[in-house]
Write a protein that holds these residues in place. Structure first.
Motif, PDB file in Angstrom:
ATOM      1  N   UNK A   1       0.819  -1.201   0.000  1.00 15.00           N
ATOM      2  CA  UNK A   1       0.000   0.000   0.000  1.00 15.00           C
ATOM      3  C   UNK A   1       0.860   1.260   0.000  1.00 15.00           C
ATOM      4  N   UNK A   2       2.028   1.179   0.640  1.00 14.95           N
ATOM      5  CA  UNK A   2       2.949   2.318   0.688  1.00 14.95           C
ATOM      6  C   UNK A   2       4.324   1.839   0.229  1.00 14.95           C
ATOM      7  N   UNK A   3       4.545   1.754  -1.099  1.00 18.63           N
ATOM      8  CA  UNK A   3       5.805   1.203  -1.616  1.00 18.63           C
ATOM      9  C   UNK A   3       7.041   1.931  -1.110  1.00 18.63           C
ATOM     10  N   UNK A   4       6.962   3.250  -0.953  1.00 25.76           N
ATOM     11  CA  UNK A   4       8.127   4.029  -0.536  1.00 25.76           C
ATOM     12  C   UNK A   4       8.588   3.684   0.870  1.00 25.76           C
ATOM     13  N   UNK A   5       7.693   3.119   1.689  1.00 21.71           N
ATOM     14  CA  UNK A   5       8.070   2.760   3.054  1.00 21.71           C
ATOM     15  C   UNK A   5       9.019   1.570   3.064  1.00 21.71           C
ATOM     16  N   UNK A   6       8.880   0.690   2.072  1.00 20.80           N
ATOM     17  CA  UNK A   6       9.747  -0.489   2.006  1.00 20.80           C
ATOM     18  C   UNK A   6      10.968  -0.253   1.133  1.00 20.80           C
ATOM     19  N   UNK A   7      10.857   0.625   0.130  1.00 24.71           N
ATOM     20  CA  UNK A   7      11.988   0.980  -0.728  1.00 24.71           C
ATOM     21  C   UNK A   7      11.777   2.416  -1.180  1.00 24.71           C
ATOM     22  N   UNK A   8      12.567   3.326  -0.675  1.00 24.40           N
ATOM     23  CA  UNK A   8      12.325   4.757  -0.880  1.00 24.40           C
ATOM     24  C   UNK A   8      12.322   5.173  -2.344  1.00 24.40           C
ATOM     25  N   UNK A   9      13.114   4.502  -3.178  1.00 27.41           N
ATOM     26  CA  UNK A   9      13.198   4.882  -4.583  1.00 27.41           C
ATOM     27  C   UNK A   9      11.876   4.683  -5.302  1.00 27.41           C
ATOM     28  N   UNK A  10      10.997   3.838  -4.767  1.00 28.54           N
ATOM     29  CA  UNK A  10       9.711   3.585  -5.415  1.00 28.54           C
ATOM     30  C   UNK A  10       8.822   4.816  -5.432  1.00 28.54           C
ATOM     31  N   UNK A  11       9.132   5.795  -4.603  1.00 24.08           N
ATOM     32  CA  UNK A  11       8.383   7.048  -4.625  1.00 24.08           C
ATOM     33  C   UNK A  11       8.612   7.808  -5.926  1.00 24.08           C
ATOM     34  N   UNK A  12       9.720   7.504  -6.612  1.00 32.71           N
ATOM     35  CA  UNK A  12      10.070   8.187  -7.863  1.00 32.71           C
ATOM     36  C   UNK A  12       9.450   7.516  -9.086  1.00 32.71           C
ATOM     37  N   UNK A  13       8.935   6.308  -8.914  1.00 28.23           N
ATOM     38  CA  UNK A  13       8.355   5.570 -10.035  1.00 28.23           C
ATOM     39  C   UNK A  13       6.831   5.635  -9.996  1.00 28.23           C
ATOM     40  N   UNK A  14       6.240   5.357 -11.137  1.00 21.76           N
ATOM     41  CA  UNK A  14       4.808   5.089 -11.194  1.00 21.76           C
ATOM     42  C   UNK A  14       4.629   3.745 -11.902  1.00 21.76           C
TER      43      UNK A  14
END
Length: 304
Positions: free
Chosen positions: A197-210
């Motif tokens: 549900x919150x990808x960036x919490x497990x891998x921060x770089x995922x906040x940069x992807x869609x």
């Protein structure tokens, strides 16, 4: 008695955790070293096979070092991940000092085996270690670069397999390995986006992807891979190798389908559990070997 049993149980749990930290289920990645052995037509050379086998063990040890190092550095981040929180270091099964000491032993053993195979092999291994250190330090936080570095790690494995037996390094091997690994890395990133549900919490770089961007990149890389492999068969291996193209296209399309319908992009090892994909892979491999070792020509010669 109870205290001794508890102590023994902790030792067993720690050893078990250290083995898990080495990711034995990911040792299949070292099979990339076999590419040089197969495509250089050295598959039946006992010396070459022995050298590649030693190289695979060396890379397993070195990879274990990097896995443990990454898990120590990412311990807090892993504890927020739905799957990675169960890893031995993140869960507390293996104390960090013990894990660090074991990583040092693996490191020394891996370098010793690498030196045995020669200075060039050792150089490739050191480059692989440097690449992993840079990835863990900051490259994993740079969008696009993170997946490219993962793909380069597989290219280094392929180069190591060639160096271990002292044969020509084909640029086609480098290009196809890079694109194949990049496809898998993008599929993994897409899987990580979908399952949490919150990808960036497990891998921060995922906040940069869609998810849309990853889908587009996956299609671009998949297309480039198929074109590159097709050109290889056209210009470097003769007409018989073109017979392997249907298998290559099926493998790429099947992976794309499974990544979008069954969420198998998270770990390529699950692909081996897909019967159509695995059967195609086996037949593809046997066909490639048959073509490279001129089995069709021998059959035709026998008939005529």
């Amino acid at each position: 008695m109870t205290r001794a049993y508890a102590s023994q149980s902790r030792v067993v749990m720690t050893v078990s955790g250290l083995i898990k930290e080495m990711r034995p289920w990911q040792w299949y990645k070292q099979s990339v070293l076999l590419l040089g052995l197969v495509f250089s037509k050295s598959l039946f050379d006992p010396i070459a096979v022995t050298n590649v086998a030693v190289g695979i063990v060396a890379f397993c040890a070195i990879a274990g070092t990097t896995y443990i190092g990454n898990d120590i550095l990412d311990v807090e981040e892993d504890r927020n991940h739905p799957r990675k929180k169960h890893r031995p270091i993140a869960s507390g099964q293996v104390p960090i000092p013990v894990a660090a000491a074991f990583a040092v032993l693996l490191f020394v053993g891996g370098l010793a085996l690498s030196w045995y195979l020669g200075p060039l092999f050792l150089l490739v291994v050191c480059t692989y270690l440097a690449q992993n250190a840079l990835y863990s330090a900051f490259l994993k936080e740079i969008v696009i670069v993170d997946v490219m570095v993962i793909a380069i790690g597989f290219v280094l494995r392929a180069i190591a397999g060639v160096v271990a037996i002292g044969v020509y390094l084909s640029p086609w091997l480098v290009v196809c390995t890079f694109l194949g690994a990049l496809m898998l890395a993008l599929g993994k990133r897409r899987h990580e986006m979908v399952v949490t549900d919150d990808p960036a919490a497990s891998r921060s770089i995922l906040a940069e992807y869609t998810e849309e961007t990853l889908d587009q990149l996956l299609v671009v890389v998949l297309s480039a891979l198929l074109v590159s492999y097709s050109l290889y068969t056209f210009f470097r291996s003769g007409l018989w190798m073109m017979s392997t193209l249907p298998f290559a296209f099926f493998a790429a399309f099947r992976y794309h389908l499974l990544a979008h319908t069954r969420d198998l992009g998270g770990d390529p090892k699950y692909l081996f559990g897909d019967r159509p994909f695995f059967a195609n892979l086996v037949v593809w491999g046997l066909t490639v070997i048959a073509v490279l070792y001129e089995v069709p020509h021998q059959i035709i010669g026998t008939i005529t």
